[in-house]
Design a protein around this motif. Structure first.
Motif, PDB file in Angstrom:
ATOM      1  N   GLY A   1       0.881  -1.303  -0.002  1.00 50.03           N
ATOM      2  CA  GLY A   1       0.105  -0.011  -0.009  1.00 50.03           C
ATOM      3  C   GLY A   1       0.633   1.040   0.015  1.00 50.03           C
ATOM      4  O   GLY A   1       0.687   2.161  -0.742  1.00 50.03           O
ATOM      5  N   LEU A   2       1.876   1.329   0.803  1.00 51.25           N
ATOM      6  CA  LEU A   2       2.790   2.480   0.906  1.00 51.25           C
ATOM      7  C   LEU A   2       3.402   2.653  -0.793  1.00 51.25           C
ATOM      8  O   LEU A   2       3.564   3.635  -1.215  1.00 51.25           O
ATOM      9  CB  LEU A   2       3.988   2.395   1.808  1.00 51.25           C
ATOM     10  N   ARG A   3       3.794   1.643  -1.293  1.00 49.63           N
ATOM     11  CA  ARG A   3       4.496   1.588  -2.635  1.00 49.63           C
ATOM     12  C   ARG A   3       3.411   1.964  -3.485  1.00 49.63           C
ATOM     13  O   ARG A   3       3.671   2.998  -4.332  1.00 49.63           O
ATOM     14  CB  ARG A   3       4.853   0.329  -3.078  1.00 49.63           C
ATOM     15  N   ILE A   4       2.137   1.870  -3.611  1.00 54.22           N
ATOM     16  CA  ILE A   4       1.169   2.360  -4.197  1.00 54.22           C
ATOM     17  C   ILE A   4       1.069   3.755  -4.113  1.00 54.22           C
ATOM     18  O   ILE A   4       0.911   4.425  -5.354  1.00 54.22           O
ATOM     19  CB  ILE A   4      -0.318   1.340  -4.068  1.00 54.22           C
ATOM     20  N   ALA A   5       0.698   4.025  -2.866  1.00 54.27           N
ATOM     21  CA  ALA A   5       0.515   5.634  -2.615  1.00 54.27           C
ATOM     22  C   ALA A   5       1.797   6.255  -3.167  1.00 54.27           C
ATOM     23  O   ALA A   5       1.413   7.420  -3.465  1.00 54.27           O
ATOM     24  CB  ALA A   5       0.158   5.450  -1.197  1.00 54.27           C
TER      25      ALA A   5
ATOM     26  N   ALA B   1       3.658  -8.376   6.160  1.00 58.32           N
ATOM     27  CA  ALA B   1       4.710  -9.217   5.189  1.00 58.32           C
ATOM     28  C   ALA B   1       5.120  -8.249   4.216  1.00 58.32           C
ATOM     29  O   ALA B   1       4.678  -7.186   3.765  1.00 58.32           O
ATOM     30  CB  ALA B   1       4.248 -10.706   4.903  1.00 58.32           C
ATOM     31  N   GLY B   2       6.374  -8.715   3.692  1.00 60.24           N
ATOM     32  CA  GLY B   2       7.062  -7.922   2.486  1.00 60.24           C
ATOM     33  C   GLY B   2       8.187  -7.057   2.942  1.00 60.24           C
ATOM     34  O   GLY B   2       8.504  -7.189   4.167  1.00 60.24           O
ATOM     35  N   THR B   3       8.574  -6.325   1.952  1.00 56.80           N
ATOM     36  CA  THR B   3       9.940  -5.368   2.048  1.00 56.80           C
ATOM     37  C   THR B   3       9.281  -4.017   2.581  1.00 56.80           C
ATOM     38  O   THR B   3       8.508  -3.638   1.940  1.00 56.80           O
ATOM     39  CB  THR B   3      10.525  -5.586   0.781  1.00 56.80           C
ATOM     40  N   PRO B   4      10.031  -3.497   3.556  1.00 59.78           N
ATOM     41  CA  PRO B   4       9.531  -1.988   3.883  1.00 59.78           C
ATOM     42  C   PRO B   4       9.641  -1.166   2.846  1.00 59.78           C
ATOM     43  O   PRO B   4      10.358  -1.276   1.876  1.00 59.78           O
ATOM     44  CB  PRO B   4      10.484  -1.678   5.129  1.00 59.78           C
ATOM     45  N   ALA B   5       8.765  -0.127   2.968  1.00 61.78           N
ATOM     46  CA  ALA B   5       8.834   0.896   2.016  1.00 61.78           C
ATOM     47  C   ALA B   5       8.720   2.385   2.808  1.00 61.78           C
ATOM     48  O   ALA B   5       8.533   2.449   3.874  1.00 61.78           O
ATOM     49  CB  ALA B   5       7.779   0.848   1.131  1.00 61.78           C
ATOM     50  N   THR B   6       8.929   3.521   2.043  1.00 66.04           N
ATOM     51  CA  THR B   6       8.675   4.625   2.614  1.00 66.04           C
ATOM     52  C   THR B   6       7.456   5.361   2.534  1.00 66.04           C
ATOM     53  O   THR B   6       6.634   4.804   1.794  1.00 66.04           O
ATOM     54  CB  THR B   6       9.861   5.698   2.075  1.00 66.04           C
TER      55      THR B   6
ATOM     56  N   LEU C   1       4.492   0.676  11.383  1.00 60.48           N
ATOM     57  CA  LEU C   1       4.116  -0.402  10.700  1.00 60.48           C
ATOM     58  C   LEU C   1       5.120  -1.428  11.056  1.00 60.48           C
ATOM     59  O   LEU C   1       4.876  -2.488  11.601  1.00 60.48           O
ATOM     60  CB  LEU C   1       4.359  -0.407   9.210  1.00 60.48           C
ATOM     61  N   THR C   2       6.613  -1.328  10.980  1.00 59.52           N
ATOM     62  CA  THR C   2       7.528  -2.196  11.667  1.00 59.52           C
ATOM     63  C   THR C   2       7.407  -2.533  13.031  1.00 59.52           C
ATOM     64  O   THR C   2       7.513  -3.600  13.470  1.00 59.52           O
ATOM     65  CB  THR C   2       8.963  -1.310  11.219  1.00 59.52           C
ATOM     66  N   GLU C   3       6.974  -1.298  13.672  1.00 59.12           N
ATOM     67  CA  GLU C   3       6.727  -1.665  15.335  1.00 59.12           C
ATOM     68  C   GLU C   3       5.630  -2.465  15.576  1.00 59.12           C
ATOM     69  O   GLU C   3       5.716  -3.616  16.410  1.00 59.12           O
ATOM     70  CB  GLU C   3       6.734  -0.476  15.950  1.00 59.12           C
ATOM     71  N   LEU C   4       4.497  -2.225  14.996  1.00 58.19           N
ATOM     72  CA  LEU C   4       3.397  -2.996  15.352  1.00 58.19           C
ATOM     73  C   LEU C   4       3.133  -4.208  14.367  1.00 58.19           C
ATOM     74  O   LEU C   4       2.437  -5.356  14.916  1.00 58.19           O
ATOM     75  CB  LEU C   4       1.929  -2.309  15.098  1.00 58.19           C
ATOM     76  N   GLY C   5       3.576  -4.284  13.179  1.00 59.25           N
ATOM     77  CA  GLY C   5       3.453  -5.414  12.411  1.00 59.25           C
ATOM     78  C   GLY C   5       2.169  -5.988  12.093  1.00 59.25           C
ATOM     79  O   GLY C   5       1.979  -7.155  11.689  1.00 59.25           O
ATOM     80  N   ALA C   6       0.958  -5.237  11.686  1.00 54.14           N
ATOM     81  CA  ALA C   6      -0.200  -5.763  11.192  1.00 54.14           C
ATOM     82  C   ALA C   6      -0.734  -4.891  10.062  1.00 54.14           C
ATOM     83  O   ALA C   6      -0.503  -3.945   9.758  1.00 54.14           O
ATOM     84  CB  ALA C   6      -1.153  -5.259  12.592  1.00 54.14           C
TER      85      ALA C   6
END
Length: 87
Positions: A11-15, A48-53, A64-69
């Motif tokens: 979603g972050l990548r799409i946005a 799941a997946g690779t982090p994004a900005t 997102l990294t902290e809560l992981g949901a």
């Protein structure tokens, strides 16, 4: 744009891609919105997946990294409809 429903790395990548092409303002797509949605959704799927900005909110990826949901729009539908009803 509603982002709370796509609070995941994809979603972050799409946005981010959309923001490079079209000006938009986040609608429930901040770290605070994500934290509130996670607190209200105890059975959310794991992220799941690779982090994004997220250039619109640099704190969002950390949340997102902290809560992981993974939060889907359906999980916050009542909030989104309430927002729309107030316009």
């Amino acid at each position: 744009m509603s982002g709370a429903g796509r609070a995941g790395w994809g979603g972050l990548r799409i946005a981010s891609a959309l923001l490079r092409r079209v000006p938009w303002r986040p609608w429930r797509y901040t770290a605070a919105d994500y934290r509130a949605a996670v607190a209200a959704t105890p059975l959310a799927s794991p992220l799941a997946g690779t982090p994004a900005t997220a250039v619109w909110d640099p704190d969002l990826p950390a949340a997102l990294t902290e809560l992981g949901a993974r939060i889907e729009e359906e999980m916050v539908l009542d909030d989104l409809l309430t927002d729309l009803g107030g316009r």
